[in-house]
Design a protein around this motif. Sequence first.
Motif, PDB file in Angstrom:
ATOM      1  N   GLN A  58       7.488   6.354  -3.193  1.00  0.00           N
ATOM      2  CA  GLN A  58       6.411   5.996  -2.692  1.00  0.00           C
ATOM      3  C   GLN A  58       5.435   5.304  -3.454  1.00  0.00           C
ATOM      4  OE1 GLN A  58       4.795   6.910   0.119  1.00  0.00           O
ATOM      5  NE2 GLN A  58       3.140   5.667  -0.251  1.00  0.00           N
ATOM      6  N   TRP A  59       5.696   5.122  -4.982  1.00  0.00           N
ATOM      7  CA  TRP A  59       4.942   4.312  -5.875  1.00  0.00           C
ATOM      8  C   TRP A  59       5.511   2.893  -5.419  1.00  0.00           C
ATOM      9  CZ3 TRP A  59       7.822   1.641  -9.297  1.00  0.00           C
ATOM     10  CH2 TRP A  59       8.902   2.126  -9.854  1.00  0.00           C
ATOM     11  N   ARG A  61       6.202   1.752  -2.490  1.00  0.00           N
ATOM     12  CA  ARG A  61       5.418   1.301  -1.240  1.00  0.00           C
ATOM     13  C   ARG A  61       4.113   1.109  -1.422  1.00  0.00           C
ATOM     14  NH1 ARG A  61       8.328   2.504   3.189  1.00  0.00           N
ATOM     15  NH2 ARG A  61      10.218   3.654   3.231  1.00  0.00           N
ATOM     16  N   THR A  62       3.310   1.541  -2.415  1.00  0.00           N
ATOM     17  CA  THR A  62       2.029   1.591  -2.745  1.00  0.00           C
ATOM     18  C   THR A  62       1.844   0.400  -3.097  1.00  0.00           C
ATOM     19  OG1 THR A  62       1.784   3.937  -2.942  1.00  0.00           O
ATOM     20  CG2 THR A  62       0.063   2.411  -3.879  1.00  0.00           C
ATOM     21  N   HIS A  63       2.739  -0.278  -3.974  1.00  0.00           N
ATOM     22  CA  HIS A  63       2.312  -1.729  -4.653  1.00  0.00           C
ATOM     23  C   HIS A  63       2.993  -2.813  -3.811  1.00  0.00           C
ATOM     24  CE1 HIS A  63       0.545  -0.077  -8.071  1.00  0.00           C
ATOM     25  NE2 HIS A  63       1.283   0.918  -7.884  1.00  0.00           N
ATOM     26  N   ASP A  65       2.697  -5.724  -1.573  1.00  0.00           N
ATOM     27  CA  ASP A  65       1.486  -6.457  -0.872  1.00  0.00           C
ATOM     28  C   ASP A  65       1.978  -7.077   0.489  1.00  0.00           C
ATOM     29  OD1 ASP A  65      -0.006  -6.169  -3.215  1.00  0.00           O
ATOM     30  OD2 ASP A  65       0.852  -7.991  -4.240  1.00  0.00           O
ATOM     31  N   TRP A 183       2.812  -3.503 -12.051  1.00  0.00           N
ATOM     32  CA  TRP A 183       2.608  -2.183 -11.257  1.00  0.00           C
ATOM     33  C   TRP A 183       3.627  -1.215 -11.297  1.00  0.00           C
ATOM     34  CZ3 TRP A 183       6.806  -1.838  -7.641  1.00  0.00           C
ATOM     35  CH2 TRP A 183       7.170  -3.039  -6.961  1.00  0.00           C
ATOM     36  N   HIS A 187       3.519   2.395 -13.138  1.00  0.00           N
ATOM     37  CA  HIS A 187       3.792   4.002 -12.686  1.00  0.00           C
ATOM     38  C   HIS A 187       4.043   4.854 -13.686  1.00  0.00           C
ATOM     39  CE1 HIS A 187       6.028   6.740 -10.032  1.00  0.00           C
ATOM     40  NE2 HIS A 187       6.884   6.454 -10.904  1.00  0.00           N
ATOM     41  N   ASP A 234      12.270  11.662  -6.483  1.00  0.00           N
ATOM     42  CA  ASP A 234      11.331  10.673  -6.344  1.00  0.00           C
ATOM     43  C   ASP A 234      11.496   9.446  -6.617  1.00  0.00           C
ATOM     44  OD1 ASP A 234       9.636  12.797  -5.322  1.00  0.00           O
ATOM     45  OD2 ASP A 234       8.911  13.649  -7.346  1.00  0.00           O
TER      46      ASP A 234
END
Length: 249
Positions: A58-59, A61-63, A65, A183, A187, A234
């Motif tokens: 997920q981290w 995917r969050t980053h 762009d 990014w 994390h 994770d």
Amino acid sequence: MDSTDRHVLLTFTNPVIGREARYHQWHEVHLHEVVSCDGVVSGQRYRMSPDADVLTPQWMRTHADRADLPMPFEFMAVYEIEGDLAAAIEAISTKDDYSIRPGDSLDRDAVASWAFTQTGAQIGSASPGEVDHLGISLANPTKGNLEWFEHWYTIHYREVMATPGFLTGRRYWAAANTLTPQWAIDHGEIGTNGMPFQHLVVYEVGSPYAEAKPALEDQRKNFTVFPDGAMDYDEIIAWRYTPFGDRAE
């Protein structure tokens, strides 16, 4: 040559939207010039496979762009290295006569370059023309469970390789980080030498994913050993890339 003298350098990149033609012009030339460096025996470009059935933390995917991508990196280059890994990376990094530069066509905030050293012998064989796509699995063992992780994966990837359509399988452990996006560093769970992932498996698959996926799901019924807490769920990646352009040697 011993497997510990065999390495891969994975370089993940994205073009700037609207500058794709310039990016590809640079990357194709760059691939061949990297392969000309001492110790680098081959290079192959790959593009993210068109299906979106991937596994990305997920981290990451969050980053990402690029909202149109299911993962942060659309393109990957795989360089095979033999011998002294540090010397080869130094040769790549200090080469001063690259004939073309990416300019503003490369998204420099989304570049990652990670090196891994092979452990054990390759299973199977394949010629470049046989490979439909490359499956890469990146994972981290949980703290204190390295021995069980190693035991499980030694068996697991051999059982995966029994799946029809799977041509080769190779395992690696992290060796060196050359570039990790800020990014990913932010994390906060980056491992040795700034490496987000410690373990890598590369599968060359000869059948289209639409055929390979159900075959692998069926093969799962035969898996005999499971991670049992030895793997950080994770932090798992399962990405597929399709060969893009010609192999450089």
